[in-house]
Design a protein around this motif. Structure first.
Motif, PDB file in Angstrom:
ATOM      1  N   ALA A 134       0.748  -1.199   0.031  1.00 25.05           N
ATOM      2  CA  ALA A 134       0.227  -0.046  -0.124  1.00 25.05           C
ATOM      3  C   ALA A 134       0.935   1.215  -0.060  1.00 25.05           C
ATOM      4  CB  ALA A 134      -0.827  -0.082   1.298  1.00 25.05           C
ATOM      5  N   GLY A 135       0.677   2.149  -0.976  1.00 27.23           N
ATOM      6  CA  GLY A 135       1.535   3.445  -1.055  1.00 27.23           C
ATOM      7  C   GLY A 135       2.689   3.441  -1.686  1.00 27.23           C
ATOM      8  N   SER A 136       2.963   2.168  -2.019  1.00 22.85           N
ATOM      9  CA  SER A 136       4.288   2.135  -2.769  1.00 22.85           C
ATOM     10  C   SER A 136       4.202   2.641  -4.116  1.00 22.85           C
ATOM     11  CB  SER A 136       4.581   0.646  -2.882  1.00 22.85           C
ATOM     12  OG  SER A 136       3.884  -0.199  -3.567  1.00 22.85           O
ATOM     13  N   ARG A 137       5.456   2.648  -4.677  1.00 21.79           N
ATOM     14  CA  ARG A 137       5.602   3.376  -6.116  1.00 21.79           C
ATOM     15  C   ARG A 137       5.151   2.426  -6.953  1.00 21.79           C
ATOM     16  NH1 ARG A 137       9.937   2.468  -9.622  1.00 21.79           N
ATOM     17  NH2 ARG A 137      10.291   4.202 -11.225  1.00 21.79           N
ATOM     18  N   GLU A 138       5.402   0.946  -6.927  1.00 20.73           N
ATOM     19  CA  GLU A 138       5.023  -0.074  -7.694  1.00 20.73           C
ATOM     20  C   GLU A 138       3.232   0.027  -7.528  1.00 20.73           C
ATOM     21  OE1 GLU A 138       8.968  -0.201  -6.819  1.00 20.73           O
ATOM     22  OE2 GLU A 138       7.282  -0.813  -5.502  1.00 20.73           O
ATOM     23  N   ARG A 139       2.606   0.056  -6.617  1.00 18.35           N
ATOM     24  CA  ARG A 139       1.290   0.232  -6.723  1.00 18.35           C
ATOM     25  C   ARG A 139       0.787   1.491  -7.370  1.00 18.35           C
ATOM     26  NH1 ARG A 139      -2.391  -1.623  -1.796  1.00 18.35           N
ATOM     27  NH2 ARG A 139      -1.104  -3.520  -2.178  1.00 18.35           N
ATOM     28  N   LYS A 140       1.439   2.551  -7.133  1.00 21.23           N
ATOM     29  CA  LYS A 140       0.983   3.856  -7.948  1.00 21.23           C
ATOM     30  C   LYS A 140       1.245   3.661  -9.428  1.00 21.23           C
ATOM     31  CE  LYS A 140       2.025   6.674  -4.279  1.00 21.23           C
ATOM     32  NZ  LYS A 140       3.004   7.902  -3.335  1.00 21.23           N
ATOM     33  N   LYS A 141       2.390   2.879  -9.902  1.00 21.90           N
ATOM     34  CA  LYS A 141       2.526   2.761 -11.292  1.00 21.90           C
ATOM     35  C   LYS A 141       1.559   1.850 -11.961  1.00 21.90           C
ATOM     36  CE  LYS A 141       6.695   2.337 -12.942  1.00 21.90           C
ATOM     37  NZ  LYS A 141       8.011   2.072 -13.362  1.00 21.90           N
ATOM     38  N   ALA A 142       0.874   0.557 -11.009  1.00 24.99           N
ATOM     39  CA  ALA A 142       0.189  -0.164 -11.644  1.00 24.99           C
ATOM     40  C   ALA A 142      -1.158   0.225 -11.548  1.00 24.99           C
ATOM     41  CB  ALA A 142       0.156  -1.293 -10.507  1.00 24.99           C
ATOM     42  N   ASN A 143      -1.669   1.097 -10.772  1.00 24.87           N
ATOM     43  CA  ASN A 143      -3.089   1.794 -10.637  1.00 24.87           C
ATOM     44  C   ASN A 143      -2.832   2.878 -11.998  1.00 24.87           C
ATOM     45  OD1 ASN A 143      -4.122   0.531  -8.640  1.00 24.87           O
ATOM     46  ND2 ASN A 143      -3.294   1.875  -7.281  1.00 24.87           N
ATOM     47  N   TYR A 144      -1.758   3.412 -11.982  1.00 23.52           N
ATOM     48  CA  TYR A 144      -1.910   4.444 -13.131  1.00 23.52           C
ATOM     49  C   TYR A 144      -1.959   3.866 -14.815  1.00 23.52           C
ATOM     50  CZ  TYR A 144      -0.560   8.887 -15.453  1.00 23.52           C
ATOM     51  OH  TYR A 144      -0.635   9.852 -16.383  1.00 23.52           O
ATOM     52  N   ARG A 145      -1.377   2.801 -14.610  1.00 26.02           N
ATOM     53  CA  ARG A 145      -1.092   1.915 -15.823  1.00 26.02           C
ATOM     54  C   ARG A 145      -2.761   1.690 -16.334  1.00 26.02           C
ATOM     55  NH1 ARG A 145       2.643  -1.186 -14.900  1.00 26.02           N
ATOM     56  NH2 ARG A 145       1.672  -2.670 -13.527  1.00 26.02           N
ATOM     57  N   HIS A 146      -3.769   1.371 -15.479  1.00 25.22           N
ATOM     58  CA  HIS A 146      -5.014   1.270 -15.774  1.00 25.22           C
ATOM     59  C   HIS A 146      -6.018   2.376 -15.765  1.00 25.22           C
ATOM     60  CE1 HIS A 146      -3.677  -2.769 -16.558  1.00 25.22           C
ATOM     61  NE2 HIS A 146      -3.292  -2.657 -15.112  1.00 25.22           N
TER      62      HIS A 146
END
Length: 332
Positions: free
Chosen positions: A48-60
């Protein structure tokens, strides 16, 4: 089970989409299935709150169309979730490991592969960064193995090979010809092809002659999707700090001693030439009296996959929003 219903996409208003392939989407029917698969994958594989999660959500976050709705129009409805999970998992792996030095990334890939083998199920070592992803892969492997399907076991073997090979070279490429095989490998393209066949319930290995034609067509489509990604992602990648920038634009700049803009124009021409080759081969296959309906269906699916992916690359905020307008979360 039949595929979700798909509809044609009007691409005429999207000036950045230069592909000659027509686009379809199954998003209206498939979106709930896709969203559930994405939510489970992203929540399990990222913190939660990680750079990877932000990138994943932004991808979609693409308002022009969901990535998987655009690409999976001929997959069986009951396997779309699995394709979405595997593909998103590989995207997250890429987001995480591309920031590591080459040697460390190779070690983490090896640790991640352990999740594909029952003998490592009681091994608690989760590496430096792949722990959550390793747990996810282990659970999905168990779920699929329980189905006791020989084709599924072959698919998992292909995934193991892909994870082994995907970041196995730190060479600098001097020509596009040398770069393309690496690009397909780094794209997990062999696994993607097998995954799409599995999701369409098409044999992972056809008869010798049809397999030869299918592989030839797959190669051309692989060149198209890999280079299309490079074309649209270059503006984002050029500013990243990494010991291994992998993109056809700088390769062409070196090979032909040209500036960046000239290299992008050359790359676009290469992509369109490959599309012409794909169309010629498709016509040859479809007009041949001995071509099976199975092979023809596979060729159609691959063209739609390439078209959907190209359209997504041409429209997604990840690659197309001006950097000065982005927040930190959007850049990720």
């Amino acid at each position: 089970m039949a595929p979700f219903t798909s509809l044609p996409v009007d691409t005429t208003s999207v000036s950045s989409y230069f592909s000659s392939f027509p686009v379809r989407t199954c998003e209206p029917e498939a979106l709930p299935t896709i969203q559930q698969a994405l939510e489970s994958t992203i929540s399990t594989c990222t913190a939660a709150g990680s750079r990877e999660r932000k990138k994943a959500n932004y991808r979609h976050s693409n308002p022009a169309g969901n990535l998987f709705g655009l690409c999976l129009t001929m997959c069986e409805a009951d396997r779309v979730a699995y394709v979405s999970q595997f593909t998103e998992f590989l995207c997250i792996v890429d987001d995480v490991l591309e920031d590591l030095p080459f040697g460390e990334a190779s070690i983490e890939h090896a640790i991640l592969r352990q999740a594909l083998y029952q003998g490592y199920d009681h091994d608690d070592y989760e590496g430096r960064v792949v722990g959550k992803m390793k747990s996810f892969l282990r659970e999905i492997r168990r779920e699929l193995v329980s189905q006791n399907d020989a084709e599924t076991l072959l698919l998992l073997q292909t995934l193991d090979t892909s994870l082994h090979n995907r970041d196995s070279s730190d060479d600098e490429f001097q020509t596009l010809e040398d770069y393309i095989p690496y690009r397909k490998t780094n794209f997990d393209y062999e696994f993607v092809c097998q995954l799409l066949r599995w999701a369409m319930k098409i044999p992972l290995h056809m008869g010798p002659e049809e397999e030869k034609l299918a592989r030839k067509y797959e190669h051309i489509i692989g060149v198209i999707v890999g280079l299309t990604n490079d074309f649209f992602s270059w503006e984002m990648e050029r500013s990243e700090t990494s010991d291994r920038v992998r993109n056809a634009v700088p390769v062409l700049m070196v090979e032909h001693s040209v500036h960046e803009n000239q290299a992008k124009l050359m790359l676009k021409k290469v992509i369109l030439n490959e599309e012409s080759r794909a169309s010629e081969l498709r016509h040859k296959i479809e007009s041949a009296s001995g071509s099976s309906e199975q092979l023809k269906r596979w060729i159609s699916a691959m063209e739609l996959f390439a078209a959907g992916y190209s359209f997504w690359c041409a429209t997604c905020p990840r690659y197309n929003r001006p950097q000065q307008e982005e927040s930190f979360a959007e850049r990720c």
